[in-house]
Design a protein around this motif. Structure first.
Motif, short mmCIF file in Angstrom:
data_model
loop_
_atom_site.label_atom_id
_atom_site.label_comp_id
_atom_site.label_asym_id
_atom_site.label_seq_id
_atom_site.Cartn_x
_atom_site.Cartn_y
_atom_site.Cartn_z
N LEU A 156 0.84 -1.21 0.00
CA LEU A 156 0.00 0.00 0.00
C LEU A 156 0.88 1.25 0.00
O LEU A 156 0.59 2.23 -0.70
CB LEU A 156 -0.92 0.00 1.22
CG LEU A 156 -1.97 -1.11 1.31
CD1 LEU A 156 -2.75 -1.00 2.62
CD2 LEU A 156 -2.93 -1.07 0.12
N VAL A 168 -4.44 1.70 -4.74
CA VAL A 168 -4.34 1.48 -3.29
C VAL A 168 -5.69 1.07 -2.71
O VAL A 168 -5.79 0.12 -1.94
CB VAL A 168 -3.79 2.73 -2.57
CG1 VAL A 168 -3.85 2.56 -1.05
CG2 VAL A 168 -2.35 3.00 -3.00
N ALA A 194 -4.75 7.83 0.35
CA ALA A 194 -4.97 7.62 -1.09
C ALA A 194 -6.29 8.23 -1.54
O ALA A 194 -6.35 8.91 -2.58
CB ALA A 194 -4.95 6.12 -1.41
#
Length: 399
Positions: A156, A168, A194
């Motif tokens: 990630l 992500v 993200a």
């Protein structure tokens, strides 16, 4: 080992064997000291290896030496050397050589350990090579290396560093179920980051709700990520909700938390409230930094308040801080717009004095303003200062 050293060791241990139990504690001290001195002899060798790597100007030779050094198990434990080497290659945009040295690592038994795979995933991520990072992650199963939340977070993180924000979120949704991994606080913080980068604030806030339902307590990083995303993208009302939620949980606010809200207030042209917030910072023992001052000045510039903008610019110097390039880029056009060409001229001199590199159009704007007001001497001086600045030469035309 040196024969003389071997003889010395034998004599030393003979003496130790003759010691009585009462003196054994002292003997242990001697053994520890003696062992340390022997082991330390190998340290310069590793230092010399790393030293040669850092000093090598040829990147091609650097790659070859790195691969050769990787044969030593001790070298493969030196995470800092890996980071510095990859950073140097990435800075030179030599991504093929990054691939060469990292793929070379897969021949060693260390790859069966999750920590070593995580290192490669991180290094690929730092270089913006997400596909390679994901490949290392996928190959862990083939090497009978178990996936845990550690490698999940590494992947990630690689997605974030590579700016693959959309991937992500998908990986976060897919992998925990597929690999029976329970995401932790770090996992949630990264997926929230993200979503904020994508501008998907509803999804980011939903992650906050989800983690709390699972019994994971959001930390300062969680809230700061949301605050910066929401306030910075003009989602002021949602930012306020997160701010209140943060306070209810008694999360201690730091300078970055306050700065996020200061920016939000500046963008909303609520600069009076921003000034009050700065006072609150001080009362809470949080010292305003340069970003704090920049945010307040930005608010006054947005409101067209010349006097307050000048006042807060002067406060930067009074607080023992030094203005940065951002503040000059913001104030010089504003001063010119308000007819304060002399002030803009002084800021330009400050730019050149501090050796900041700014767009030549910024200096041209001031030169044009000075010429328009028939201040030819000042205009000529600014052009000359720009031309002969040793840090960055400007070729600003006078007319």
């Amino acid at each position: 080992m040196d024969p003389s050293l071997t003889t010395h060791c034998l004599r030393f241990h003979t003496v130790i064997s003759l010691l009585t139990p009462k003196t054994m504690s002292l003997s242990r001290i001697f053994v520890r000291v003696f062992s340390t001195s022997v082991e330390s002899d190998s340290t310069p060798t590793m230092r010399s290896i790393s030293g040669h790597l850092y000093k090598d100007r040829s990147l091609k030779q650097l790659v070859q030496k790195f691969k050769k050094s990787s044969e030593f198990k001790l070298f493969r434990t030196k995470i800092k050397i890996y980071k510095r080497t990859v950073h140097r290659l990435a800075s030179a945009k030599c991504f093929n050589w990054i691939e060469e040295i990292l793929e070379h690592q897969k021949k060693y038994e260390d790859m069966s350990k999750e920590g070593f795979s995580v290192r490669l995933i991180n290094l690929y991520g730092r270089s913006g090579m997400f596909e390679h990072a994901q490949k290392v992650f996928d190959e862990m199963h083939e090497r009978k290396c178990a996936h845990t939340v550690l490698s999940l977070n590494a992947l990630l993180g690689a997605g974030l560093k590579s700016k693959k924000f959309d991937l992500v979120g998908g990986l976060f949704k897919e992998l925990p179920k597929k690999l029976s991994i329970e995401p932790d606080l770090i996992s949630y913080n990264m997926v929230i980051k993200a979503f904020c980068e994508m501008g998907s604030f509803d999804l980011a806030i939903s992650m906050l709700d989800e983690m709390e339902k699972k019994g994971l307590e959001p930390d300062l990083i969680t809230f700061k990520t949301l605050l910066h995303g929401l306030y910075g993208k003009c989602q002021f009302s949602d930012g306020e909700k997160i701010w209140d939620r943060m306070k209810k949980k008694n999360v201690v606010l730091d300078d970055r938390s306050y700065n996020a809200k200061l920016l939000g207030l500046a963008l909303e042209k609520k600069t009076k409230e921003a000034v009050e917030l700065v006072e609150e910072m001080k009362s809470k023992g949080v010292k305003p930094n340069l970003f704090s001052f920049n945010a307040v000045i930005k608010g006054f510039v947005n409101e067209g308040n010349l006097e307050e903008a000048k006042l807060w610019y002067n406060k930067i110097g009074q607080s023992s801080l030094a203005p940065d390039r951002m503040i000059f880029n913001m104030l010089i056009p504003f001063f010119c717009e308000k007819g304060e060409v002399d002030l803009a001229f002084n800021l330009c001199k400050e730019i050149l004095k501090r050796k900041f590199v700014v767009d030549v159009s910024l200096l041209q704007l001031v030169v044009d303003g000075l010429v328009k007001e028939s201040k030819m001497e000042e205009a000529k001086k600014l052009v000359e200062l720009g031309k002969f600045n040793m840090h960055a030469r400007y070729t600003t035309p006078l007319f």
